[in-house]
Write an enzyme that holds these catalytic residues in place. Sequence first.
Site, PDB file in Angstrom:
ATOM      1  CE1 TYR A  26      -5.784  10.715  -2.973  1.00 46.99           C
ATOM      2  CE2 TYR A  26      -4.954   8.581  -2.307  1.00 46.99           C
ATOM      3  CZ  TYR A  26      -5.067   9.929  -2.089  1.00 46.99           C
ATOM      4  OH  TYR A  26      -4.494  10.498  -0.992  1.00 46.99           O
ATOM      5  CG  HIS A  85      -7.976   3.491   2.318  1.00 40.31           C
ATOM      6  ND1 HIS A  85      -8.080   4.456   1.345  1.00 40.31           N
ATOM      7  CD2 HIS A  85      -6.654   3.328   2.536  1.00 40.31           C
ATOM      8  CE1 HIS A  85      -6.863   4.862   0.994  1.00 40.31           C
ATOM      9  NE2 HIS A  85      -5.981   4.198   1.691  1.00 40.31           N
ATOM     10  NE  ARG A 115     -10.224  13.431   4.545  1.00 44.71           N
ATOM     11  CZ  ARG A 115     -11.431  12.964   4.217  1.00 44.71           C
ATOM     12  NH1 ARG A 115     -11.556  11.763   3.685  1.00 44.71           N
ATOM     13  NH2 ARG A 115     -12.505  13.681   4.439  1.00 44.71           N
ATOM     14  CG  HIS A 157      -1.964   1.063   1.198  1.00 42.72           C
ATOM     15  ND1 HIS A 157      -3.001   1.075   0.286  1.00 42.72           N
ATOM     16  CD2 HIS A 157      -2.149   2.169   1.965  1.00 42.72           C
ATOM     17  CE1 HIS A 157      -3.764   2.126   0.501  1.00 42.72           C
ATOM     18  NE2 HIS A 157      -3.273   2.820   1.513  1.00 42.72           N
ATOM     19  CG  HIS A 217      -1.633   6.843  -0.803  1.00 46.29           C
ATOM     20  ND1 HIS A 217      -2.659   6.348  -1.578  1.00 46.29           N
ATOM     21  CD2 HIS A 217      -1.931   6.500   0.473  1.00 46.29           C
ATOM     22  CE1 HIS A 217      -3.544   5.744  -0.790  1.00 46.29           C
ATOM     23  NE2 HIS A 217      -3.128   5.815   0.454  1.00 46.29           N
ATOM     24  CG  HIS A 267      -5.463   1.469   7.159  1.00 47.81           C
ATOM     25  ND1 HIS A 267      -4.120   1.683   7.296  1.00 47.81           N
ATOM     26  CD2 HIS A 267      -5.886   2.347   6.186  1.00 47.81           C
ATOM     27  CE1 HIS A 267      -3.728   2.649   6.465  1.00 47.81           C
ATOM     28  NE2 HIS A 267      -4.774   3.064   5.775  1.00 47.81           N
ATOM     29  CG  ASP A 273      -1.027   4.649   4.110  1.00 48.49           C
ATOM     30  OD1 ASP A 273      -1.322   5.346   3.129  1.00 48.49           O
ATOM     31  OD2 ASP A 273      -1.798   4.528   5.079  1.00 48.49           O
TER      32      ASP A 273
HETATM   33  C1  NGQ Z   1      -5.495   8.503   1.441  1.00 51.15           C
HETATM   34  N1  NGQ Z   1      -4.736   7.810   3.635  1.00 51.15           N
HETATM   35  O1  NGQ Z   1      -6.329   8.246   0.585  1.00 51.15           O
HETATM   36  O2  NGQ Z   1      -4.371   8.929   1.167  1.00 51.15           O
HETATM   37  C2  NGQ Z   1      -5.868   8.271   2.876  1.00 51.15           C
HETATM   38  C3  NGQ Z   1      -6.409   9.520   3.505  1.00 51.15           C
HETATM   39  C4  NGQ Z   1      -8.874   9.138   3.442  1.00 51.15           C
HETATM   40  C5  NGQ Z   1      -4.965   7.026   4.674  1.00 51.15           C
HETATM   41  N2  NGQ Z   1      -6.170   6.591   4.868  1.00 51.15           N
HETATM   42  C6  NGQ Z   1      -7.700   9.925   2.943  1.00 51.15           C
HETATM   43  N3  NGQ Z   1      -3.998   6.691   5.478  1.00 51.15           N
HETATM   44  O3  NGQ Z   1      -8.737   8.007   3.896  1.00 51.15           O
HETATM   45  O4  NGQ Z   1      -9.940   9.669   3.311  1.00 51.15           O
HETATM   46 ZN    ZN Z   2      -3.921   4.686   1.989  1.00 49.68          ZN
END
Ligand code: NGQ
Ligand code: ZN
Length: 452
Positions: free
Chosen positions: A120, A231, A81, A55, A57, A268, A319
Amino acid sequence: MTQLFFSEALLPGGWSRDVRISVADRRIAAVERGASPDSGDERHAIGLPGLANVHSHGFQRGMAGLTELRASSADNFWTWRELMYRFVGRMTPDDVEAITAQAYVDMLEAGFTRVGEFHYIHHDPSGAPYDNIGELAERVVAAARASGIGLTLLPVFYAHFSFGGEPPSDGQRRFINGVDRFADVMDASRRAINGHQDGVVGIAPHSLRAATPDELAAILPLAGGGPIHIHIAEQTKEVDDCMAWSGRRPVQWLLEHMPLDRHWCLIHATHMTDDEARALVATGAVAGLCPVTEANLGDGIFNATPFFATAGRFGIGTDSNVLIGVADELRQLEYAQRLTRRARNVLASPETLSTGRALFDGALAGGAQALGVTGGLAEGQSADIVSLDTGNLALAGRSGDALLDSFIFASRRSPVDCVWTSGRKVVTSGRHHQADAIAAAFRRRLEGLLAA
Ligand code: NGQ
Ligand code: ZN
């Protein structure tokens, strides 16, 4: 044909001495044990299979260390975020490519040989699609190519702010697609990865917050037999909001409504009841644990007891890429359990007394499954290999499982020496072969982004 000779190597059946691995056409052609070295052999001390990073990004590597100051008295995952969305808002395709390439170099130097990119950012900074809908998927593939890392590309379906189909926020504009346009993103992703060394394409509904049940049903067939990542249950607020929406906890909702099986990877899965954890294990799905990021974001601690007691499958992921390390993820996974349970060697198993070995074997098998490949130092497998440097004092006098325990728990400097992906050597003496050029591009891009 390349021939690698290891004084000691971790094979699927355990440690063996005097191992010759022959590599041809990207794959392991033969593994000989108890061999004697040939003059043509490239000799190394310790051989390990490369691990999958389930995982990532990649772009978030560019903001590593920039969110560690308290902006409000209640900084948390959700305020982080918002900062992440601000960073996303400024990035050009060149930024995404250069930052992601650096993240992949860091992963290779750490001993990861394949990455699952949960991708994404699809659109331009205004939220409009690029003329080429696959522009940014192509940039991720270009980063993987430049670094030589194996890639499982997981294009993300993202449509809503929260449960119940709430409209997306402005900060999410670059992520958003309806079902039809997402099918175009999937097609473009398959075209982009075509020809990349053993590239795999899967699918990733972002979360139960970002996709409705109808949308999930519509997009899942696009996985085409590849991995499905989501997620899930990372934050307690997410559990509460899911309860308010459906009367079910997130993992429970998935168990009841989705055909979970070995193709699925739940990223997670932090907040599970014991019953959820056991039911998840029974599906054969993988839990994609990201212990360093989960600690950094204040997510909580994985419910490991029922999960590991029933031989749950797990992979590790970096991540947010705030810190990239095989040892760091595995150590944090074990240490969180030690701290909550006030015990030692919590994740060791009856078969594997060594905690390091249990963690490494688990992450190897679960990681490969989650990224749609097979792994390990065996004939027919992709030649994804890591050697360790016995000159590193943390490994002095060690052999077998003690090498893994010392690598994971006791080495300040990484003992990763050389790394091969698909039979090609990309790291020597701990340094990626393109490290300087990729780092220079990363630095230029960061200086531009942070000056803006
Ligand atoms: C993400 N990261 O998409 O990068 C997410 C944050 C969310 C993590 N969840 C955004 N660690 O989950 O809405
Ligand atoms: Zn993530």
